[in-house]
Design a protein around this motif. Structure first.
Motif, mmCIF file in Angstrom:
data_model
loop_
_atom_site.group_PDB
_atom_site.id
_atom_site.type_symbol
_atom_site.label_atom_id
_atom_site.label_comp_id
_atom_site.label_asym_id
_atom_site.label_seq_id
_atom_site.Cartn_x
_atom_site.Cartn_y
_atom_site.Cartn_z
ATOM 1 N N SER A 1 -9.285 -5.577 3.402
ATOM 2 C CA SER A 1 -9.418 -5.917 4.825
ATOM 3 C C SER A 1 -8.320 -6.872 5.294
ATOM 4 N N ARG A 2 -7.593 -7.472 4.360
ATOM 5 C CA ARG A 2 -6.528 -8.403 4.723
ATOM 6 C C ARG A 2 -5.293 -7.679 5.253
ATOM 7 N N TYR A 3 -5.216 -6.366 5.003
ATOM 8 C CA TYR A 3 -4.015 -5.622 5.358
ATOM 9 C C TYR A 3 -4.226 -4.861 6.676
ATOM 10 N N PRO A 4 -3.351 -5.084 7.662
ATOM 11 C CA PRO A 4 -3.483 -4.376 8.949
ATOM 12 C C PRO A 4 -3.458 -2.868 8.741
ATOM 13 N N SER A 5 -4.268 -2.149 9.512
ATOM 14 C CA SER A 5 -4.341 -0.693 9.372
ATOM 15 C C SER A 5 -4.493 -0.023 10.734
ATOM 16 N N SER A 6 -4.239 1.276 10.750
ATOM 17 C CA SER A 6 -4.417 2.082 11.962
ATOM 18 C C SER A 6 -5.397 3.195 11.641
ATOM 19 N N PRO A 7 -6.393 3.440 12.503
ATOM 20 C CA PRO A 7 -7.386 4.484 12.235
ATOM 21 C C PRO A 7 -6.767 5.871 12.334
ATOM 22 N N PRO A 8 -7.453 6.895 11.812
ATOM 23 C CA PRO A 8 -6.949 8.268 11.930
ATOM 24 C C PRO A 8 -6.726 8.651 13.389
ATOM 25 N N ASP A 9 -5.689 9.424 13.651
ATOM 26 C CA ASP A 9 -5.419 9.910 15.007
ATOM 27 C C ASP A 9 -4.750 11.272 14.909
ATOM 28 N N PHE A 10 -4.224 11.760 16.015
ATOM 29 C CA PHE A 10 -3.632 13.096 16.002
ATOM 30 C C PHE A 10 -2.372 13.148 15.132
ATOM 31 N N MET A 11 -1.765 11.974 14.816
ATOM 32 C CA MET A 11 -0.566 11.924 13.978
ATOM 33 C C MET A 11 -0.910 11.905 12.491
ATOM 34 N N SER A 12 -2.068 11.353 12.142
ATOM 35 C CA SER A 12 -2.442 11.218 10.734
ATOM 36 C C SER A 12 -3.946 11.406 10.589
ATOM 37 N N PRO A 13 -4.381 12.258 9.629
ATOM 38 C CA PRO A 13 -5.819 12.496 9.457
ATOM 39 C C PRO A 13 -6.510 11.405 8.654
ATOM 40 N N ILE A 14 -5.759 10.403 8.153
ATOM 41 C CA ILE A 14 -6.360 9.346 7.347
ATOM 42 C C ILE A 14 -5.915 7.975 7.870
ATOM 43 N N THR A 15 -6.603 6.939 7.413
ATOM 44 C CA THR A 15 -6.257 5.574 7.798
ATOM 45 C C THR A 15 -4.895 5.203 7.210
ATOM 46 N N ARG A 16 -4.065 4.558 8.023
ATOM 47 C CA ARG A 16 -2.736 4.142 7.582
ATOM 48 C C ARG A 16 -2.673 2.617 7.475
ATOM 49 N N TYR A 17 -2.030 2.152 6.417
ATOM 50 C CA TYR A 17 -1.845 0.722 6.197
ATOM 51 C C TYR A 17 -0.341 0.422 6.246
ATOM 52 N N GLU A 18 0.013 -0.578 7.054
ATOM 53 C CA GLU A 18 1.428 -0.905 7.203
ATOM 54 C C GLU A 18 2.064 -1.292 5.874
ATOM 55 N N ALA A 19 1.342 -2.086 5.081
ATOM 56 C CA ALA A 19 1.874 -2.518 3.786
ATOM 57 C C ALA A 19 2.047 -1.325 2.843
ATOM 58 N N ASP A 20 1.134 -0.354 2.943
ATOM 59 C CA ASP A 20 1.236 0.842 2.113
ATOM 60 C C ASP A 20 2.509 1.622 2.449
ATOM 61 N N GLU A 21 2.827 1.694 3.735
ATOM 62 C CA GLU A 21 4.026 2.427 4.143
ATOM 63 C C GLU A 21 5.288 1.722 3.668
ATOM 64 N N ARG A 22 5.275 0.379 3.675
ATOM 65 C CA ARG A 22 6.437 -0.356 3.180
ATOM 66 C C ARG A 22 6.567 -0.198 1.657
ATOM 67 N N ALA A 23 5.433 -0.206 0.966
ATOM 68 C CA ALA A 23 5.466 -0.007 -0.489
ATOM 69 C C ALA A 23 5.963 1.398 -0.819
ATOM 70 N N ARG A 24 5.542 2.370 -0.018
ATOM 71 C CA ARG A 24 5.985 3.745 -0.240
ATOM 72 C C ARG A 24 7.497 3.869 -0.052
ATOM 73 N N ASP A 25 8.029 3.152 0.897
ATOM 74 C CA ASP A 25 9.486 3.186 1.103
ATOM 75 C C ASP A 25 10.228 2.701 -0.143
ATOM 76 N N ILE A 26 9.669 1.710 -0.820
ATOM 77 C CA ILE A 26 10.282 1.221 -2.062
ATOM 78 C C ILE A 26 10.186 2.287 -3.159
ATOM 79 N N VAL A 27 9.013 2.918 -3.273
ATOM 80 C CA VAL A 27 8.814 3.965 -4.287
ATOM 81 C C VAL A 27 9.782 5.127 -4.052
ATOM 82 N N TYR A 28 10.035 5.432 -2.781
ATOM 83 C CA TYR A 28 10.908 6.552 -2.452
ATOM 84 C C TYR A 28 12.383 6.254 -2.754
ATOM 85 N N GLU A 29 12.684 5.024 -3.168
ATOM 86 C CA GLU A 29 14.040 4.727 -3.629
ATOM 87 C C GLU A 29 14.300 5.304 -5.018
#
Length: 444
Positions: free
Chosen positions: A16-44
């Motif tokens: 709950s400490r990590y900001p998130s965005s609920p599912p919407d027409f762009m994404s069928p699942i909850t998105r976490y900003e920190a998760d997206e930044r971590a994914r960018d590192i993994v994609y290196e």
């Protein structure tokens, strides 16, 4: 190298400490900003990234977001596919953490009837379940592995990860040949690994007197038709590298993949190797004639020929079996359609993708006296023609199921008169039109 301990997953309450965005027409699942930044590192991480650098990047990603499914997935991949010997137990732990994180982040996914691969947000969860099942299979925990594979086939029936192959061989390894046979019969495509696994199924039925030997022979010929490099690898059982990352049908890489999959079940099948060797030279190492039988077999499809000087060639004179026959530079070697025991001419599939050579260099000439053996020649001669007639054909233009072939060359197949006319006039995607290729296919 010494790996740092796998990071632990924090209590679920910390999510709950990590900001998130609920599912919407762009994404069928909850998105976490920190998760997206971590994914960018993994994609290196790229295919050639060394292990120590991968570990550094994954550690950074998990420090940024300790629930990163992608990071744990990559840890599992390192343990299972990049180190020798494999660290299967560590891989299982990494994939289990990936599954746990996925369920914490997206609890609704595991309760859905279907999970579409087309939504890229779904893929980390599906990959985590697949990775865990593969690690369990590698550790011999076959019941749990099969349960995971079944789940994936239920929620993703299009099987975008190809787990049906893994489930089939997990069933074989577990000794559940009845379920393995039922599963094989539901598969429409004649894929090499499944066909070679089926040989073991039918052989075991033969040993229990519930199948005739001819049924095993037909299954063997069908498997040889999918990939004729497998017998040599199975009989020699030489040390094989890990499964190749990419394969092409009928290639040695595919045969390597087949043997890696079927090897355990092969070794666990009493009597299979002795029977296999007896069929390899049934009625002699080669036909006792002037090469007429070999000439006819080459016209039907690929044939492995071993020569007295130690050569091993994968040959054919069947135009429809020659790779690259749609290319403008394709031609048939003179003498290929004429029988001469002192000058047999055939296309060498082993040189098919040797782009540094000319088409002329891809044909070989040899005398029948120099042929030492033709493995499984008696079975191929007896069964292949009938089995070829049962194979599916696909349209030369649109790849749909084809109903008829060109009446002149018998090589190109079509689903409709419209596709045949289109190919005759224009060709497909830059290929030569069939009006030109048809003459090449018939040329001696």
């Amino acid at each position: 190298m010494n790996f740092p301990p796998l990071p632990s997953i924090p209590p679920a309450s910390q999510l709950s400490r990590y900001p998130s965005s609920p599912p919407d027409f762009m994404s069928p699942i909850t998105r976490y900003e920190a998760d997206e930044r971590a994914r960018d590192i993994v994609y290196e991480i790229y295919e050639e990234t060394p292990i120590d650098e991968r570990v550094y990047l994954l550690t950074r990603a998990l420090q940024l977001f300790p629930f990163s499914v992608d990071a744990f997935l990559n840890w599992g991949y390192i343990y299972l596919h990049m180190v020798t010997p494999r660290k299967s137990q560590e891989a299982k732990e990494a994939y289990q953490k990936a599954v746990t994180c996925a369920k914490l982040l997206w609890p609704e996914l595991e309760h859905q009837d279907t999970i579409e691969w087309g939504h890229i947000e779904h893929r980390p969860y599906l990959r985590a379940v697949s990775g865990l099942a593969h690690a369990q299979q590698d550790l011999g925990d076959l019941d749990e592995a099969i349960k995971g594979f079944r789940y994936l086939l239920r929620v993703n029936p299009s099987d975008n990860q190809g787990v049906r192959h893994d489930m089939f061989f997990a069933l074989l390894e577990s000794g559940d040949y009845t379920l393995a046979e039922q599963f094989f019969q539901t598969q429409k495509a004649a894929e090499a690994d499944l066909c070679w696994g089926n040989v073991l199924i039918v052989f075991r039925k033969f040993r229990r007197d519930v199948a005739e030997e001819e049924e095993v022979q037909k299954a063997l010929v069908w498997a040889i038709m999918t990939n004729n490099h497998v017998p040599d690898m199975l009989l020699n059982l030489q040390a094989l590298p890990n499964r190749p990352s990419s394969i092409s049908p009928g290639s040695k890489d595919e045969a390597n993949n087949v043997v890696n999959r079927v090897g355990k079940a092969w070794k666990a099948t009493p009597g299979i190797e002795d029977w296999f060797r007896s069929q390899e030279r049934l009625q002699g190492s080669k036909p006792n004639d002037d090469g007429t039988t070999l000439f006819e077999m080459l016209q039907e499809g690929p044939v492995v020929v071993n020569t007295h000087d130690g050569g091993r060639m994968d040959l054919t004179t069947n135009v429809s079996k020659i790779p690259g026959r749609g290319l403008p530079e394709f031609f048939l070697a003179p003498g290929m359609k004429n029988h001469d025991p002192n000058n047999i001419v055939a296309f060498d599939n082993g040189r098919a993708f040797d782009h540094g050579s000319s088409w002329q260099d891809r044909y070989v000439r040899f005398s029948y006296d120099n042929v030492e053996s033709i493995p499984f020649w008696r079975l191929l001669k007896k069964f292949r023609t009938d089995l070829e007639d049962k194979k599916d054909h696909y349209c030369n233009m649109c790849f749909e199921s084809a109903r008829h072939s060109c009446s002149a060359c018998k090589v190109a197949w079509y689903c409709s008169e419209n596709c045949q006319k289109e190919d005759w006039k224009k060709g497909r995607n830059g290929r030569m039109k069939h009006k030109i290729m048809c003459k090449k296919f018939q040329k001696t």
